[in-house]
Design a protein around this motif. Structure first.
Motif, mmCIF file in Angstrom:
data_model
loop_
_atom_site.group_PDB
_atom_site.id
_atom_site.type_symbol
_atom_site.label_atom_id
_atom_site.label_comp_id
_atom_site.label_asym_id
_atom_site.label_seq_id
_atom_site.Cartn_x
_atom_site.Cartn_y
_atom_site.Cartn_z
ATOM 1 N N ASP A 222 38.964 -1.522 50.116
ATOM 2 C CA ASP A 222 37.585 -1.148 49.791
ATOM 3 C C ASP A 222 36.605 -2.193 50.322
ATOM 4 N N ARG B 161 41.629 -2.649 46.334
ATOM 5 C CA ARG B 161 40.415 -3.471 46.296
ATOM 6 C C ARG B 161 40.159 -4.140 47.643
ATOM 7 N N VAL C 284 46.683 -2.420 42.981
ATOM 8 C CA VAL C 284 45.280 -2.697 42.687
ATOM 9 C C VAL C 284 44.693 -3.618 43.748
ATOM 10 N N GLN C 285 45.473 -4.624 44.135
ATOM 11 C CA GLN C 285 44.998 -5.546 45.166
ATOM 12 C C GLN C 285 44.811 -4.843 46.504
ATOM 13 N N THR D 3 45.902 -9.601 39.486
ATOM 14 C CA THR D 3 44.930 -8.568 39.168
ATOM 15 C C THR D 3 45.562 -7.332 38.570
#
Length: 284
Positions: free
Chosen positions: A139, A136, A132-133, A271
Motif C-alpha cells: 500500500d 501495508r 499484514v506487513q 505488526t
C-alpha cells in the motif's frame, strides 16, 4: 537443540506463546538488524520444536498414541476478493519452510494444510504477522507513486484499413500490476529467508548429534517425518489439477519486484494481530 520439548496441544499453545513474545518484542525496534534477528529467532524456534517432536515420535512404540499428521483448513479471505492469490503465495512460502504441504481452493479463498499440529500452528502465527506487513508495505509503495516512472511492454493491435497489425509499445505500469509484482517478490524473499534459517537449524541439530554421539538420530527422524507426511498427503488429498498461482499477466515490473524484495528483506514480526484472534484470514 532445546531440551524443552513441545508436545501435545498444550505444547502447541506454549509454542505460539513463545512466538507471540517475539512478535511483541519486535514492535519496540526500528533497527533493521534487530528485525532480521527476530524473524530468524521465530523461524528457528518453530524448526527446533519440529525437530524435537520428530525425534520424540521416533521413540514412541505405541502407534495408537503416537502423534500423526492432520489436515486443517486455513481461510485466506472471502471468495471473489482481489489479491487472494498473492496472499496464498505468502502462506505457501511460509509452509515450505515448516514441513507443511498445501492444496489451494480454486477460488484461492482457502488453503488445505497437511502437517503436524505444531508445524501448522507455526505457519499460521508467522502468516498472521507477515500478511499484514506485506499489504501495508505494498500500500505504501503504491501510494508513493514511484511505480509510475517505470514502464512495461504491451502489445497493441491497430487497424489499418482491413488489416490488423500488432506492435509492442512501452506503457506505464498500472497500479494493480505494480502491487502484484511487489507482493510476489515479498513472498518469495520471505520464503527464502525462512528456508535458510530452517536449513541452518536442522544442520546444527544433526551436528550436535554427531558431536555428542547421540542415539536420537535427528537426521533419520526428520527423514521418517518427511516420508510420513508424504504418505499422509497422498492418502488424504483430494486435489485435482494444478493451482495456477499468482501471475503478473498484465506485465512484469522490475522496479516493483525490487521494491517488494527489499520489503521482504526488512520484514519483521512486530505488526501481527493478537494470536488469540482468528488466524490465517486477512483482517478487513
Amino acid at each position: 537443540m532445546s531440551s524443552d520439548k513441545v508436545t501435545g496441544r498444550a505444547g502447541g499453545e506454549k509454542l505460539l506463546g513463545r512466538i507471540g513474545g517475539l512478535l511483541r518484542q519486535a514492535e519496540s525496534t526500528d533497527n533493521e538488524h534487530e528485525a532480521e534477528a527476530f524473524l530468524a529467532a521465530a523461524q528457528r524456534l518453530a524448526t527446533q520444536a519440529s525437530i524435537d517432536l520428530a525425534v520424540a515420535r521416533a521413540h514412541i512404540v505405541n502407534r495408537e498414541r503416537r502423534p500423526v499428521p492432520t489436515q486443517r483448513i486455513i481461510k485466506i479471505g472471502e471468495p471473489g476478493k482481489k489479491g487472494l492469490r498473492t496472499y496464498v503465495q505468502l502462506f505457501l512460502a511460509i509452509s515450505a519452510a515448516n514441513d507443511v504441504r498445501c492444496d489451494v481452493a480454486q477460488s484461492s479463498a482457502q488453503v488445505y494444510a497437511y502437517g503436524f499440529d505444531t508445524d501448522i500452528d507455526a505457519c499460521e502465527a508467522l502468516y498472521s504477522s507477515l500478511i499484514v506487513q506485506m499489504v501495508r508495505a505494498s500500500d505504501a509503495y503504491i501510494k508513493s507513486g514511484s511505480y509510475r516512472s517505470a514502464t512495461v511492454e504491451k502489445v497493441v493491435v491497430e487497424r489499418r484499413g482491413h488489416r490488423r497489425i500488432a506492435r509492442t509499445v512501452q506503457a506505464p505500469v498500472a497500479g494493480v500490476t505494480a502491487r502484484l509484482n511487489f507482493q510476489l517478490a515479498f513472498a518469495a524473499r520471505v520464503g527464502k529467508r525462512l528456508g535458510e534459517v530452517r536449513a541452518q537449524a536442522q544442520a546444527e541439530a544433526i551436528r550436535d548429534d554427531s558431536a555428542h554421539d547421540s542415539t536420537a538420530g535427528t537426521a533419520l527422524a526428520l527423514r521418517n517425518k518427511e516420508i510420513e507426511l508424504v504418505d499422509f498427503y497422498r492418502q488424504t488429498s483430494q486435489a485435482r489439477g494444478t493451482w495456477r498461482g499468482a501471475q503478473a499477466s498484465a506485465g512484469y515490473s522490475v522496479q516493483a519486484r525490487r521494491a517488494g524484495d527489499r520489503a521482504g528483506r526488512a520484514a519483521r514480526l512486530g505488526t501481527a494481530p493478537e494470536l488469540g484472534t482468528a488466524r490465517g484470514q486477512l483482517p478487513s
